[in-house]
Structures are given as C-alpha cells and as structure tokens.
Design an enzyme around this catalytic site. Structure first.
Site, mmCIF file in Angstrom:
data_model
loop_
_atom_site.group_PDB
_atom_site.id
_atom_site.type_symbol
_atom_site.label_atom_id
_atom_site.label_comp_id
_atom_site.label_asym_id
_atom_site.label_seq_id
_atom_site.Cartn_x
_atom_site.Cartn_y
_atom_site.Cartn_z
ATOM 1 N N ASN A 15 62.687 -8.732 0.044
ATOM 2 C CA ASN A 15 61.444 -8.351 -0.636
ATOM 3 C C ASN A 15 60.381 -9.418 -0.450
ATOM 4 O OD1 ASN A 15 62.048 -5.801 -1.933
ATOM 5 N ND2 ASN A 15 63.570 -6.945 -3.119
ATOM 6 N N ASN A 16 60.671 -10.381 0.417
ATOM 7 C CA ASN A 16 59.740 -11.490 0.615
ATOM 8 C C ASN A 16 58.820 -11.207 1.817
ATOM 9 O OD1 ASN A 16 58.531 -13.911 1.340
ATOM 10 N ND2 ASN A 16 60.265 -15.141 0.646
ATOM 11 N N ASP A 55 71.471 -14.815 4.224
ATOM 12 C CA ASP A 55 71.860 -15.491 2.998
ATOM 13 C C ASP A 55 71.984 -16.975 3.323
ATOM 14 O OD1 ASP A 55 72.356 -15.338 0.257
ATOM 15 O OD2 ASP A 55 74.508 -15.427 0.534
ATOM 16 N N TYR A 63 66.081 -26.931 -2.791
ATOM 17 C CA TYR A 63 66.679 -28.261 -2.752
ATOM 18 C C TYR A 63 65.959 -29.210 -1.786
ATOM 19 C CZ TYR A 63 70.653 -25.955 -5.094
ATOM 20 O OH TYR A 63 71.444 -25.257 -5.968
ATOM 21 N N ASP A 64 64.816 -28.819 -1.240
ATOM 22 C CA ASP A 64 64.126 -29.634 -0.231
ATOM 23 C C ASP A 64 63.913 -31.102 -0.628
ATOM 24 O OD1 ASP A 64 64.039 -27.714 1.706
ATOM 25 O OD2 ASP A 64 61.968 -27.101 1.336
ATOM 26 N N LYS A 75 59.459 -28.828 9.536
ATOM 27 C CA LYS A 75 60.725 -28.323 8.983
ATOM 28 C C LYS A 75 61.213 -27.121 9.785
ATOM 29 C CE LYS A 75 62.752 -26.069 4.946
ATOM 30 N NZ LYS A 75 62.549 -25.410 3.652
ATOM 31 N N HIS A 87 67.791 -24.728 9.258
ATOM 32 C CA HIS A 87 68.882 -23.758 9.285
ATOM 33 C C HIS A 87 68.357 -22.345 9.551
ATOM 34 C CE1 HIS A 87 67.035 -24.658 5.482
ATOM 35 N NE2 HIS A 87 67.449 -23.540 4.938
HETATM 36 P P1 IMP Z 1 68.229 -17.352 0.046
HETATM 37 O O1 IMP Z 1 69.534 -16.785 0.501
HETATM 38 O O2 IMP Z 1 67.236 -17.531 1.179
HETATM 39 O O3 IMP Z 1 67.644 -16.595 -1.115
HETATM 40 O O4 IMP Z 1 68.515 -18.829 -0.503
HETATM 41 C C1 IMP Z 1 69.386 -19.082 -1.604
HETATM 42 C C2 IMP Z 1 69.053 -20.407 -2.264
HETATM 43 O O5 IMP Z 1 69.308 -21.488 -1.365
HETATM 44 C C3 IMP Z 1 67.602 -20.571 -2.687
HETATM 45 O O6 IMP Z 1 67.378 -20.054 -3.960
HETATM 46 C C4 IMP Z 1 67.424 -22.075 -2.654
HETATM 47 O O7 IMP Z 1 67.915 -22.654 -3.846
HETATM 48 C C5 IMP Z 1 68.314 -22.505 -1.516
HETATM 49 N N1 IMP Z 1 67.559 -22.596 -0.240
HETATM 50 C C6 IMP Z 1 67.505 -21.681 0.752
HETATM 51 N N2 IMP Z 1 66.750 -22.119 1.773
HETATM 52 C C7 IMP Z 1 66.312 -23.344 1.409
HETATM 53 C C8 IMP Z 1 65.471 -24.307 2.062
HETATM 54 O O8 IMP Z 1 64.953 -24.126 3.182
HETATM 55 N N3 IMP Z 1 65.255 -25.449 1.378
HETATM 56 C C9 IMP Z 1 65.788 -25.696 0.142
HETATM 57 N N4 IMP Z 1 66.547 -24.834 -0.501
HETATM 58 C C10 IMP Z 1 66.823 -23.666 0.125
#
Ligand code: IMP
Length: 190
Positions: A8-9, A68, A150-151, A171, A176
């Site tokens: 949804n982003n 994810d 967590y950056d 970045k 990742h």
């Molecule tokens: P998602 O699967 O992209 O929603 O990421 C899950 C969770 O991982 C997020 O809510 C953040 O807490 C952490 N996260 C994901 N990508 C990053 C990043 O690039 N930097 C820092 N934290 C991240």
C-alpha cells in the site's frame, strides 16, 4: 504485462515502476481493490513474502510479487528478524524498537547484523524467491536523522556512516532492498 506489487506504499511502487520501465505495468493493492489486511503469519521473511504474493494471485488472479524485510542480529539468534516492525509491541514504534535492541546488546561485543529483504514472485502460479542482504554492525547509540526504522543504529560494513546519516541515493546503492529489487528486475527482464 500487468504485475501487482502487494503493497500500500505508493513510494515503493513508484520507485520500482521507474526501474522496470514501461514494459511492466505495476499495480498496487489499492489499484486492484484489495483493501483487506493480507495475513503475514509465517515465521520467516520468505514465508511472509510468499504468503502475501499467493494471497493476491489466488484471490485476485493477478501475477504478483511481495516483499518482507527484517533486521537479523547475530548475537540475538536472528532477532528481531521477521518481527522487526513490532519488536517492542504492536505500536510499531521505531524508537522503542531501537531502544529494545540497544538494551539487549548492552553488554554484547558481537554487533554483527544484516538487513535482509525477501521477495516472492508468483507468475502464472509459479513461485520464485530472491533476497538481498547488507551486512554491518549495530552501533552503541543512535546516529543520524534520515531514513526510517532501525537506520540510526545500523552502520553498513566498509562505511563510517550509519544508514540514517547517509543520503537516500547512497543508501539505495547498497541497501538490502535495492539488492533484492535488482534481482527482481533481472528476473522479470530475463
Ligand atoms: P517491511 O517488510 O518493509 O515492512 O519492513 C519491516 C520492518 O523492518 C520495518 O517496519 C522496519 O522496522 C524495518 N526496516 C525495513 N527496511 C528498513 C530499512 O531500510 N532501514 C531500517 N529499518 C528497516
């Protein structure tokens, strides 16, 4: 081809649409009328990505991919991993999540960690998994104000800056997510 990105982003969609060019029409969940919360109940990043992509394929009939991401900390046996968003509770509070990590690692010398993004693609029912990782270390305190999650406490290997001190472009060269997306693009263009 039409391809759904199970998110949804709008920023994530825009970013990947730009990389893919116009041979792929990328649709978000809102574009296909998927307004429900897609279950993410697997115990691995790959499992969650696959669960989301399969949900869209089976319920809406679209080819789809989903991602994810988690922070995997060696000294915490891979925590917070798949629970990264809600490590300190359902509020999904980044500050509280970082505080929990820093406290758990207070007396820990091994600071090794990696961010990992799993992507699952389902095309015509065929499932393919790929991932991207960036290794680094968990700092002893927060540094920088850019980025998210967590950056501020993650410093990638070979750099003197935390992710939160880097410009987004910098970045994105090593992240990742960028690495996983590069594999996705190569797969779709194969
Ligand atoms: P998602 O699967 O992209 O929603 O990421 C899950 C969770 O991982 C997020 O809510 C953040 O807490 C952490 N996260 C994901 N990508 C990053 C990043 O690039 N930097 C820092 N934290 C991240």
């Amino acid at each position: 081809m039409k391809l759904v990105f199970a998110t949804n982003n709008p920023n994530k969609i825009k970013e990947i649409q730009h990389i893919l060019g116009d041979q792929v029409e990328l649709l978000g969940l809102a574009d296909i009328g998927c307004t429900e919360d897609i279950p993410e109940t697997a115990t691995t990043l790959e499992g969650n990505a696959l669960q989301k992509a399969m949900y869209v394929f089976e319920k809406f009939g679209y080819d789809c991919f989903a991602d994810d991401t988690g922070l995997v900390i060696e000294a915490l046996n891979g925590e917070p991993g798949v629970y990264s968003a809600r490590y300190a509770g359902e509020a999904k509070d980044a500050e509280a999540n970082m505080a929990k990590v820093l406290l758990k690692l207070e007396n820990e010398a091994n600071r090794k960690a990696c961010f990992k993004t799993a992507i699952a693609v389902v095309i015509g029912g065929k499932k393919t998994l790929m991932n991207g990782e960036v290794w680094g270390e968990i700092l002893r305190e927060k540094r920088g104000a850019k980025g998210f999650g967590y950056d501020p406490i993650f410093q990638p290997e070979g750099y003197a800056l935390s992710f939160a001190e880097m410009d987004l472009a910098e970045k994105n060269k090593i992240s990742h997510r960028a690495r996983a997306v590069q594999k996705l693009v190569a797969f779709l263009n194969r």
